[in-house]
Design a protein around this motif. Structure first.
Motif, PDB file in Angstrom:
ATOM      1  N   LEU A 129       0.822  -1.225   0.000  1.00 14.04           N
ATOM      2  CA  LEU A 129       0.000   0.000   0.000  1.00 14.04           C
ATOM      3  C   LEU A 129       0.849   1.265   0.000  1.00 14.04           C
ATOM      4  O   LEU A 129       0.324   2.374   0.029  1.00 14.04           O
ATOM      5  CB  LEU A 129      -0.905   0.018   1.247  1.00 14.04           C
ATOM      6  N   HIS A 130       2.152   1.106   0.012  1.00 17.36           N
ATOM      7  CA  HIS A 130       3.071   2.256   0.082  1.00 17.36           C
ATOM      8  C   HIS A 130       4.211   1.952  -0.873  1.00 17.36           C
ATOM      9  O   HIS A 130       5.111   1.174  -0.553  1.00 17.36           O
ATOM     10  CB  HIS A 130       3.546   2.412   1.535  1.00 17.36           C
ATOM     11  N   LEU A 131       4.133   2.533  -2.059  1.00 15.92           N
ATOM     12  CA  LEU A 131       5.104   2.195  -3.097  1.00 15.92           C
ATOM     13  C   LEU A 131       5.400   3.403  -3.980  1.00 15.92           C
ATOM     14  O   LEU A 131       4.493   4.087  -4.440  1.00 15.92           O
ATOM     15  CB  LEU A 131       4.551   1.037  -3.951  1.00 15.92           C
ATOM     16  N   ASP A 170       3.293   7.995  -4.865  1.00 16.39           N
ATOM     17  CA  ASP A 170       4.493   8.794  -5.121  1.00 16.39           C
ATOM     18  C   ASP A 170       4.517  10.022  -4.219  1.00 16.39           C
ATOM     19  O   ASP A 170       3.519  10.421  -3.656  1.00 16.39           O
ATOM     20  CB  ASP A 170       4.551   9.185  -6.599  1.00 16.39           C
ATOM     21  N   HIS A 171       5.711  10.597  -4.117  1.00 21.42           N
ATOM     22  CA  HIS A 171       5.916  11.753  -3.245  1.00 21.42           C
ATOM     23  C   HIS A 171       5.252  13.009  -3.814  1.00 21.42           C
ATOM     24  O   HIS A 171       5.724  13.560  -4.816  1.00 21.42           O
ATOM     25  CB  HIS A 171       7.415  12.038  -3.093  1.00 21.42           C
ATOM     26  N   GLY A 172       4.159  13.438  -3.205  1.00 19.59           N
ATOM     27  CA  GLY A 172       3.567  14.738  -3.526  1.00 19.59           C
ATOM     28  C   GLY A 172       3.010  14.888  -4.923  1.00 19.59           C
ATOM     29  O   GLY A 172       2.572  15.974  -5.285  1.00 19.59           O
ATOM     30  N   CYS A 201      -1.188   8.681  -2.874  1.00 21.71           N
ATOM     31  CA  CYS A 201      -0.086   9.645  -2.918  1.00 21.71           C
ATOM     32  C   CYS A 201       0.506   9.755  -1.514  1.00 21.71           C
ATOM     33  O   CYS A 201      -0.221   9.663  -0.522  1.00 21.71           O
ATOM     34  CB  CYS A 201      -0.628  11.013  -3.347  1.00 21.71           C
ATOM     35  N   GLU A 202       1.828   9.898  -1.432  1.00 21.35           N
ATOM     36  CA  GLU A 202       2.426  10.222  -0.136  1.00 21.35           C
ATOM     37  C   GLU A 202       2.568  11.734  -0.112  1.00 21.35           C
ATOM     38  O   GLU A 202       3.489  12.302  -0.714  1.00 21.35           O
ATOM     39  CB  GLU A 202       3.789   9.540   0.057  1.00 21.35           C
ATOM     40  N   VAL A 203       1.626  12.379   0.562  1.00 16.50           N
ATOM     41  CA  VAL A 203       1.585  13.839   0.530  1.00 16.50           C
ATOM     42  C   VAL A 203       2.495  14.424   1.612  1.00 16.50           C
ATOM     43  O   VAL A 203       2.877  13.740   2.572  1.00 16.50           O
ATOM     44  CB  VAL A 203       0.146  14.371   0.715  1.00 16.50           C
ATOM     45  N   HIS A 217       5.447  17.008   7.181  1.00 15.71           N
ATOM     46  CA  HIS A 217       5.283  15.596   7.541  1.00 15.71           C
ATOM     47  C   HIS A 217       4.805  14.786   6.340  1.00 15.71           C
ATOM     48  O   HIS A 217       4.083  15.296   5.494  1.00 15.71           O
ATOM     49  CB  HIS A 217       4.247  15.456   8.656  1.00 15.71           C
ATOM     50  N   HIS A 218       5.179  13.519   6.315  1.00 15.17           N
ATOM     51  CA  HIS A 218       4.675  12.620   5.273  1.00 15.17           C
ATOM     52  C   HIS A 218       3.354  12.000   5.733  1.00 15.17           C
ATOM     53  O   HIS A 218       3.137  11.782   6.929  1.00 15.17           O
ATOM     54  CB  HIS A 218       5.672  11.483   5.008  1.00 15.17           C
ATOM     55  N   LEU A 219       2.484  11.719   4.785  1.00 14.41           N
ATOM     56  CA  LEU A 219       1.219  11.041   5.081  1.00 14.41           C
ATOM     57  C   LEU A 219       0.780  10.290   3.826  1.00 14.41           C
ATOM     58  O   LEU A 219       0.826  10.847   2.729  1.00 14.41           O
ATOM     59  CB  LEU A 219       0.148  12.071   5.481  1.00 14.41           C
ATOM     60  N   ALA A 245       2.346   6.788   7.561  1.00 18.47           N
ATOM     61  CA  ALA A 245       3.586   6.971   6.792  1.00 18.47           C
ATOM     62  C   ALA A 245       4.853   6.492   7.504  1.00 18.47           C
ATOM     63  O   ALA A 245       4.808   5.824   8.536  1.00 18.47           O
ATOM     64  CB  ALA A 245       3.740   8.408   6.312  1.00 18.47           C
ATOM     65  N   CYS A 246       5.983   6.892   6.917  1.00 21.35           N
ATOM     66  CA  CYS A 246       7.305   6.417   7.340  1.00 21.35           C
ATOM     67  C   CYS A 246       7.775   7.166   8.581  1.00 21.35           C
ATOM     68  O   CYS A 246       7.007   7.830   9.253  1.00 21.35           O
ATOM     69  CB  CYS A 246       8.277   6.655   6.188  1.00 21.35           C
ATOM     70  N   LEU A 247       9.066   7.119   8.846  1.00 22.96           N
ATOM     71  CA  LEU A 247       9.624   7.817  10.016  1.00 22.96           C
ATOM     72  C   LEU A 247       9.488   9.334   9.886  1.00 22.96           C
ATOM     73  O   LEU A 247       9.680  10.056  10.862  1.00 22.96           O
ATOM     74  CB  LEU A 247      11.098   7.437  10.212  1.00 22.96           C
ATOM     75  N   ASN A 278       5.908  -1.593   3.221  1.00 23.20           N
ATOM     76  CA  ASN A 278       7.363  -1.668   3.095  1.00 23.20           C
ATOM     77  C   ASN A 278       7.977  -0.444   2.419  1.00 23.20           C
ATOM     78  O   ASN A 278       9.143  -0.466   2.081  1.00 23.20           O
ATOM     79  CB  ASN A 278       7.786  -2.942   2.372  1.00 23.20           C
ATOM     80  N   ASP A 279       7.206   0.610   2.220  1.00 21.95           N
ATOM     81  CA  ASP A 279       7.760   1.836   1.634  1.00 21.95           C
ATOM     82  C   ASP A 279       8.679   1.514   0.454  1.00 21.95           C
ATOM     83  O   ASP A 279       9.829   1.966   0.408  1.00 21.95           O
ATOM     84  CB  ASP A 279       8.534   2.606   2.718  1.00 21.95           C
ATOM     85  N   CYS A 280       8.139   0.738  -0.510  1.00 19.86           N
ATOM     86  CA  CYS A 280       8.972   0.230  -1.612  1.00 19.86           C
ATOM     87  C   CYS A 280       9.492   1.365  -2.482  1.00 19.86           C
ATOM     88  O   CYS A 280       8.713   2.152  -3.017  1.00 19.86           O
ATOM     89  CB  CYS A 280       8.167  -0.708  -2.499  1.00 19.86           C
TER      90      CYS A 280
END
Ligand SMILES: [Zn+2]
Ligand SMILES: [Zn+2]
Length: 339
Positions: free
Chosen positions: A6-8, A40-42, A65-67, A86-88, A136-138, A204-206
């Motif tokens: 779910l996070h790629l 994807d990032h933003g 999207c990873e906003v 922050h990431h979300l 999200a990630c760290l 797994n934040d691929c």
């Protein structure tokens, strides 16, 4: 047990994602997976290519999207206060969610751009309908607070996200990247989940397809940040595990929290977005109730033409202009371009 990523990040996480969209379906099938998300990032530049490719290959695409969420308003752009949004992770559950995601990402670029396209919590609250969020990630707000030792604040922020997105639409994200900080964060997130009832989800934040791609990805990051691979201060991921892991590996990593794995499947089943392709989508112009768009355009053109004809003194071919206007309007109207 099955598992869905779910996070790629694809190649459209520019100079950060190294997953080529056309290579994904084959690998996912090899590993026995039949669904996958794009986050994807933003940006959502890759969404259409991803959607089409996955559909063609019989894999269920999840659109997300990873906003970047600004710490204050997305319009604040202070050199020290606003540099670390922050990431979300946001995933569209349905077409309303997809449209809201498009609006959020656009607002991030148009109004919120400061080093990165950023949105804020007011915008999230406005467009939360139809979206599922993961912490999200760290670099997510909740993990950051945990690492800063602000545990109570972390819980409050998690509850705030649940209020914004609604019950069952916000998940605490645990990752198995082997980083020391991540292990700490995972342990706290599991506890917070038990305390608050906010469900867990494993990702797994691929960033790349295979484990052996980790080095190429490090080189890519150097290109993004203007460093060389020998720079002692270059940005490092600190792990070579951000590849498209198999369901078996994910199960081994999270054997102690099976619900975090099962939730990936539940979310995958919930997310059903239909993107219509091959159809022209034109805007709709709101007119007053007593006038259609066609009538309004004709009226405005007739008025404009009169004005221009009046500016000219002598015997111009008035009738020719009127006929030509009628002809142009008939073409515009018959093609459906009036609005
Ligand atoms: Zn992230
Ligand atoms: Zn990520």
């Amino acid at each position: 047990m099955a598992f869905t990523h779910l996070h790629l990040h694809t190649e459209y996480s520019l100079l950060d994602g190294a997953n080529r969209i056309h290579e994904l379906p084959g690998r996912l099938k090899e590993l026995g997976m039949n669904a996958c998300a794009i986050t994807d990032h933003g940006s959502m530049y890759g969404v259409l290519a991803f959607y089409r490719t996955m559909k063609e290959e019989g894999i269920h695409p999840l659109i997300g999207c990873e906003v970047y969420v600004a710490q204050r308003s997305h319009k604040d752009k202070d050199g020290t206060l606003d540099r670390e949004p922050h990431h979300l992770i946001l995933l569209a559950e349905n077409n309303e969610g997809y449209e809201n995601l498009v609006k959020l990402v656009s607002a991030g670029h148009v109004d919120g751009f400061y080093y990165r396209p950023r949105i804020d919590k007011a915008l999230l609250a406005q467009y939360a309908q139809g979206l599922i969020a993961l912490s999200a990630c760290l670099s997510g707000e909740v993990p950051r607070l945990i690492l800063a030792g602000e545990r109570q604040q972390a819980v409050e922020v998690a509850l705030e996200h649940r209020r914004i997105f609604g019950e069952n639409n916000y998940f605490l994200e645990i990752q198995g990247n082997g980083l020391e900080d991540q292990a700490l964060v995972n342990a706290e997130l599991i506890k917070i989940s038990h305390e608050t009832g906010i469900p867990l989800v494993a990702t797994n934040d691929c960033h790349y397809l295979l484990r052996e791609d980790a080095f190429a990805h490090e080189v890519l990051l150097c290109m993004q940040t203007g460093k060389t691979i020998n720079s002692p201060d270059r940005m490092k991921m600190g792990t070579d595990t951000l590849y498209v892991r198999s369901p078996q590996e994910m199960e081994e990593l999270f054997a102690n929290v099976p619900e975090a794995l099962a939730n990936t499947e539940r979310i995958a089943a919930r997310c059903q977005v239909e993107i219509k392709t091959g159809e022209i989508s034109l805007p709709h112009f709101e007119t007053e109730p007593d006038e259609t768009a066609e009538e309004m355009l004709s009226r405005l053109c007739a008025e404009g033409l009169e004005k221009r004809l009046l500016q000219r003194e002598t015997g111009i071919a008035r009738q020719a202009y009127l006929e030509r206007l009628d002809y142009e309007l008939s073409v515009i109207n018959s093609m459906g371009y009036t609005d």
